[in-house]
Design an enzyme around this catalytic site. Sequence first.
Site, PDB file in Angstrom:
ATOM      1  N   MET B 135       6.401   9.555   4.042  1.00 37.49           N
ATOM      2  CA  MET B 135       6.374  10.427   2.866  1.00 37.49           C
ATOM      3  C   MET B 135       5.586   9.750   1.733  1.00 37.49           C
ATOM      4  SD  MET B 135       9.941  12.542   3.345  1.00 37.49           S
ATOM      5  CE  MET B 135       9.355  13.975   2.458  1.00 37.49           C
ATOM      6  N   SER B 136       6.168   9.614   0.550  1.00 39.54           N
ATOM      7  CA  SER B 136       5.333   9.162  -0.571  1.00 39.54           C
ATOM      8  C   SER B 136       4.937   7.692  -0.516  1.00 39.54           C
ATOM      9  CB  SER B 136       6.024   9.471  -1.900  1.00 39.54           C
ATOM     10  OG  SER B 136       6.080  10.869  -2.077  1.00 39.54           O
ATOM     11  N   VAL B 137       5.474   6.943   0.448  1.00 37.63           N
ATOM     12  CA  VAL B 137       4.951   5.592   0.680  1.00 37.63           C
ATOM     13  C   VAL B 137       3.461   5.688   1.037  1.00 37.63           C
ATOM     14  CG1 VAL B 137       5.068   3.616   2.270  1.00 37.63           C
ATOM     15  CG2 VAL B 137       7.174   4.590   1.324  1.00 37.63           C
ATOM     16  N   THR B 138       3.097   6.820   1.637  1.00 37.28           N
ATOM     17  CA  THR B 138       1.697   7.120   1.940  1.00 37.28           C
ATOM     18  C   THR B 138       0.799   6.886   0.734  1.00 37.28           C
ATOM     19  OG1 THR B 138       2.553   8.905   3.352  1.00 37.28           O
ATOM     20  CG2 THR B 138       0.183   8.908   2.900  1.00 37.28           C
ATOM     21  N   LYS B 139       1.272   7.334  -0.428  1.00 40.89           N
ATOM     22  CA  LYS B 139       0.440   7.280  -1.628  1.00 40.89           C
ATOM     23  C   LYS B 139      -0.011   5.850  -1.932  1.00 40.89           C
ATOM     24  CE  LYS B 139       2.633  11.240  -4.011  1.00 40.89           C
ATOM     25  NZ  LYS B 139       3.617  11.697  -3.007  1.00 40.89           N
TER      26      LYS B 139
END
Lengths: 427, 427
Positions: B135-139
């Site tokens: 999820m936002s670890v992607t960012k």
Amino acid sequence: MDRSNIQDPPEYEDQEQSDPLKKGWMIGSPPPADKIIKFIHEDNKFPQMRWSLANIRQLVPTAQISHGLGPISNLPQRPHDISQVQWVDAEGNTKTFMDMMNLTYTDGLMVLHKGHVVYEKYFGVMNPTKPHLAMSVTKSFVGTLGAILVHEGKIDDTKQVIHYVPELARTAYGDATVRQVLDMTISVKYSEDYSDENAEVWNYSQSAGSMPRLPDYDGPETLYEFLLTLRKDKEHQHDERFWYKTVNTEILAWIIRRVTQKPLAVYLSERIWQRMGAADDAYFMVDSIGTESAGGGFNTCLHDLARFGEVMRNRGFFNGQQVIPAEVVDDIKFNGDKKKFEPAGYHTLEGWSYRNMWWVGEDAVGEFEARGIHGQRIHVNTKAEMTIVRYASHPYASNIINDPPTQAAYRALANAIIFDIIIESIL
Amino acid sequence: MDRSNIQDPPEYEDQEQSDPLKKGWMIGSPPPADKIIKFIHEDNKFPQMRWSLANIRQLVPTAQISHGLGPISNLPQRPHDISQVQWVDAEGNTKTFMDMMNLTYTDGLMVLHKGHVVYEKYFGVMNPTKPHLAMSVTKSFVGTLGAILVHEGKIDDTKQVIHYVPELARTAYGDATVRQVLDMTISVKYSEDYSDENAEVWNYSQSAGSMPRLPDYDGPETLYEFLLTLRKDKEHQHDERFWYKTVNTEILAWIIRRVTQKPLAVYLSERIWQRMGAADDAYFMVDSIGTESAGGGFNTCLHDLARFGEVMRNRGFFNGQQVIPAEVVDDIKFNGDKKKFEPAGYHTLEGWSYRNMWWVGEDAVGEFEARGIHGQRIHVNTKAEMTIVRYASHPYASNIINDPPTQAAYRALANAIIFDIIIESIL
């Protein structure tokens, strides 16, 4: 798919003209509208297929076949340029191994001799770490798993299919044995004639998710539901002869899942992929509930396909261990039934047979193959101690087109090796 | 997603009750009808999410991030059971590190100290070779790629976004700089309030393919088309403050693709994944034309997430090489703007800042994090020479729920290490 009776294929762009890199497909942010390939019917064919077969996971859901945590097995290199090895075609023209790769729309090809990588070549969008759709080469993996379970006594191949999967009682498989499934001597109504709108392949492909669903599709929702619709071909009995039918592999996969209590992807990972020290994960296309396409949905990197070819050439021994029992390989090499194979009428495979979902060729050289209809292939020549693996995306799904150059070029290379024509360094 | 204002979450099944293995989901051939998880709205939430987040590729098309042909980097083991390290909650109750893992619905957690794997634990369907949705670890991965390109001079972060992507001229980004995108100080109308049917998140998710399309969906077909619809929040100017908006990362990804002339998946593979010696391929969810979900669609195995955490902790040096420039890590650690962060009102992150899509915490210990809203996290504590990576599937998308036990347990562990409470063997 036996389409070997198709004699006059239409003209297609050649290997270079249809190179997906040169086509510029899927390049850009976003790609130009006319360069986009989607999972729609129009893009599911040649030449777009030359891109798609190396990018299946971008188009459909897939299941991972993990290479595990163990070390990657070594594929020692002994490079030798065999691209100019010569062969002579039916018209008497001299061609090269490179000509064969072009004629067969090769995407990637690796030659191993005595376990060394002699030659490795990629075309188009393929590269060493990019999986490619194996299509019917998939069947040989599933057949091998089935044969392993038979060898281990976990499946009795003389038993009825319904001993393992009672749900199939009212289908074509209601009175069939596991052995008949493994060797494809099943009498089942299953047509892959796409020009016939009632052909079973339509429901098969759309339920399995390997083909986009048409707007008016009202067939089975899942692969399992589709398999329950299969009926016997009343004109024939099981075991009369060999009939090549993709759905038999789906039935075998169901038996394997039932017996192992695991998804096919997990069992393949544990039983073969991790043991042989695969360098990369492989994957299956799956349907809407995660069921693997066992008849043609397997994707691997070329080097791992080569590893499996070497497992088979070496009677199951590879990566310092007996990856699969030697008896399983021997059963494939020696127990095919040529009499049952002959009526299938494969003009390019005279004298061959079919065992545990492998194609078994010339006895004298211990030849056997896993074969995909667009040119994908694992080729083992035991005598020449040679394994050739190839991914390809030939426009025409036909043995008649693919086999002549392939067989001639492979034979020329084997002879060059056997008769010591190729320089000593690779021997 | 800033949902930190949600104070009274509904009751959910706990970690053990919602264990996807115990639920029996997707087990069987086929699984029982009530145990099947599909890519439909009903299965896109807790508790089914506990299975889905570890099986994204079975649900949607994905793009491969190859680990390449190079050797896998070593993660040396020095096991130590830290599960009983204690912390005290807001009510004064003593809890353990294991309690924290249960409270946060941890699927997998790894603690590294001085580069050694001290602790590794999996729950439910997770295992060492199974990727999980970050999820936002992607960012933070995408932000790091952006910062690398800035450092290399390939992107000028003072330039306008439209210098790189002119198509964005009429969007919220028409008068923004790349730096504003990297640090999320963009004034853009983008709501993630799912209770508002006009919230932009609906079109974002359905165009990107991360959410099943509703039958009446008539929004943008692709992620690119969606990004062109983004408009400025007229009440604010860029650079006033930090606004956490997932779409900024999608804009950054577009810039990266344009500058590198490569798919994000390929650039991430070449620039980070292969250099750090990842053991496994990772993957992105993609839309219908192969565009990666850069805001939240990345999936990795836990050990490779740990490798990246170590790259960051070691100022970019890992696997015997400078994987990313030390200056990029320093820029993240030291150049966040606390004043711009403060108005965002993150109660659990007081005194923090945000830089190059990383969350930057306590200066004194050199703390920074990549954060996903269901508990996914890379946590670096420079002083304690400690990296903790976690995949989780907490029912509630909220910092307020996830942070207190996480922060207390991580701090307790860091203190135990710093103050030498944990036995010497791990020091």
